[in-house]
Design a protein around this motif. Structure first.
Motif, mmCIF file in Angstrom:
data_model
loop_
_atom_site.group_PDB
_atom_site.id
_atom_site.type_symbol
_atom_site.label_atom_id
_atom_site.label_comp_id
_atom_site.label_asym_id
_atom_site.label_seq_id
_atom_site.Cartn_x
_atom_site.Cartn_y
_atom_site.Cartn_z
ATOM 1 N N LEU A 153 0.867 -1.181 0.000
ATOM 2 C CA LEU A 153 0.000 0.000 0.000
ATOM 3 C C LEU A 153 0.901 1.227 0.000
ATOM 4 C CD1 LEU A 153 -3.064 0.874 0.286
ATOM 5 C CD2 LEU A 153 -2.463 1.394 2.661
ATOM 6 N N LEU A 154 0.797 2.015 -1.065
ATOM 7 C CA LEU A 154 1.632 3.210 -1.213
ATOM 8 C C LEU A 154 0.761 4.458 -1.151
ATOM 9 C CD1 LEU A 154 4.000 2.204 -4.172
ATOM 10 C CD2 LEU A 154 4.205 1.642 -1.745
ATOM 11 N N SER A 155 1.256 5.478 -0.466
ATOM 12 C CA SER A 155 0.519 6.736 -0.366
ATOM 13 C C SER A 155 1.441 7.804 0.196
ATOM 14 C CB SER A 155 -0.705 6.568 0.544
ATOM 15 O OG SER A 155 -1.417 7.785 0.659
ATOM 16 N N ALA A 196 -4.424 6.244 -2.072
ATOM 17 C CA ALA A 196 -3.382 5.224 -1.965
ATOM 18 C C ALA A 196 -3.461 4.306 -3.171
ATOM 19 C CB ALA A 196 -3.538 4.424 -0.674
ATOM 20 N N ALA A 197 -2.409 3.547 -3.379
ATOM 21 C CA ALA A 197 -2.368 2.580 -4.468
ATOM 22 C C ALA A 197 -1.896 1.235 -3.936
ATOM 23 C CB ALA A 197 -1.442 3.043 -5.577
ATOM 24 N N ILE A 198 -2.454 0.175 -4.477
ATOM 25 C CA ILE A 198 -1.950 -1.172 -4.210
ATOM 26 C C ILE A 198 -1.139 -1.569 -5.426
ATOM 27 C CG2 ILE A 198 -2.571 -3.591 -3.884
ATOM 28 C CD1 ILE A 198 -5.119 -2.570 -2.483
ATOM 29 N N CYS A 199 0.137 -1.802 -5.209
ATOM 30 C CA CYS A 199 1.044 -2.058 -6.318
ATOM 31 C C CYS A 199 2.347 -2.635 -5.775
ATOM 32 C CB CYS A 199 1.306 -0.770 -7.104
ATOM 33 S SG CYS A 199 1.752 0.641 -6.066
ATOM 34 N N LEU A 240 6.130 7.787 -3.827
ATOM 35 C CA LEU A 240 5.147 7.474 -2.789
ATOM 36 C C LEU A 240 5.813 6.776 -1.615
ATOM 37 C CD1 LEU A 240 2.347 6.157 -5.162
ATOM 38 C CD2 LEU A 240 2.126 8.160 -3.681
ATOM 39 N N ASP A 241 5.242 6.960 -0.442
ATOM 40 C CA ASP A 241 5.728 6.265 0.747
ATOM 41 C C ASP A 241 5.107 4.873 0.834
ATOM 42 O OD1 ASP A 241 7.159 8.519 1.535
ATOM 43 O OD2 ASP A 241 5.453 9.333 2.682
ATOM 44 N N ILE A 242 5.850 3.955 1.427
ATOM 45 C CA ILE A 242 5.328 2.608 1.653
ATOM 46 C C ILE A 242 4.599 2.609 2.996
ATOM 47 C CG2 ILE A 242 5.874 0.165 1.923
ATOM 48 C CD1 ILE A 242 8.403 0.689 0.234
ATOM 49 N N VAL A 243 3.281 2.527 2.952
ATOM 50 C CA VAL A 243 2.478 2.533 4.172
ATOM 51 C C VAL A 243 2.414 1.131 4.778
ATOM 52 C CG1 VAL A 243 0.193 3.039 5.141
ATOM 53 C CG2 VAL A 243 1.117 4.452 3.287
#
Length: 284
Positions: free
Chosen positions: A96-98, A151-154, A164-167
């Motif tokens: 999850l990136l955001s 956020a993005a799932i990737c 993007l930060d790795i959440v």
């Protein structure tokens, strides 16, 4: 196939882009720097790039061990004028990136496969967030990078590519989450002695037992079945196209006899290609 490509000149491979998708990782893992990579906006574009000669080969996601078949690929295979010539597998870890903290995220972008592979984690940690499907996981990262609270799932690599930060890491459900990809071209390679063949056909739905009779043919010829799918044909309601993967090569006598017999019970039988079996014994 990797060895045969090394002997060719000016080889290009179309893949679902932009850079950073799992398709990009899978094809690079397979071919490295020996080819030219041509990103496409959607899976249908990958097929069309090969059909129209804009790329030598293409790679398309076919199925995931957690979320099942990739319907965009199956739907295009109904009408595709290409041949499957190889397969490759990629272990997939979803992140999850955001640029927003977890408690501020109100929407999540990803490819439908990404959303499906992480639905348990999303339900537990972001139950109120909107889940928005886009054409690729990298497109999801690009979109999330432009919005507050998105956020993005990737893949983890998209963190660097799109700032993007790795959440959260490894949010996929299931052990050894793996995606299988098909490499397509205008023809299949020669038999290796350990091959699979992908077939497409329909049946007369008014004829009782037509599908059962068709499937029994493969047992009668000593051919193992590895995967069966169906998709709406689009011709009329409740009419389906079936996809079947069996052992053997299309040039082998067993497969040729089975296809001949299959035509007695099924309609529009087509061989979509034969390819070396890349599965390990534990996967079969």
């Amino acid at each position: 196939m990797s060895a045969s490509i090394a002997l060719q000149k000016d080889v290009s491979i179309a893949y679902l882009g932009p850079p950073g998708t799992f398709s990009h990782q899978a094809v690079y893992q397979r071919f490295g720097d020996s080819v030219v990579y041509v990103p496409q906006k959607q899976i249908t574009d990958v097929f069309e790039a090969v059909e129209k000669g804009r790329a030598t080969y293409g790679i398309v996601p076919y199925e995931n061990s957690t979320f099942g078949s990739v319907v965009e690929t199956l739907d295009y295979l109904i009408k595709a004028n290409v041949k499957v010539r190889s397969e490759t597998y990629l272990t997939v870890h979803q992140c999850l990136l955001s640029n927003s903290p977890l408690d501020k995220i109100n929407k999540v972008y990803s490819h439908p496969q990404g959303l499906g592979q992480t639905q348990e984690w999303l339900s537990a940690h972001l139950p109120e967030a909107r889940r928005i499907s886009v054409k690729s996981t990298a497109q999801a990262a690009e979109q999330a990078s432009q919005e507050i609270g998105a956020a993005a799932i990737c893949s983890e690599i998209c963190s660097e590519l799109y700032g993007l930060d790795i959440v959260a890491r490894d949010i996929e459900h299931g052990v050894a989450n793996t995606t299988r990809f098909l490499i397509i071209g205008t023809s299949s390679d020669a038999p290796t002695g350990n091959d699979h063949t992908l077939l497409r056909f329909t049946v007369d739905h008014r004829q009782p037992g037509a599908l059962c009779d068709g499937l029994k043919i493969f047992k009668d010829h000593g051919l193992n079945l590895f995967k069966i799918d169906s998709r709406p044909s689009g011709l009329r309601p409740w009419h389906y196209v079936f996809f079947l993967e069996c052992s053997g090569h299309a040039n082998s006598e067993k497969v040729q006899l089975a296809v001949k017999d299959l035509n007695q019970y099924c309609l529009d039988v087509a061989i979509l290609g034969s390819f070396p079996n890349e599965r390990t014994d534990g996967d079969c």
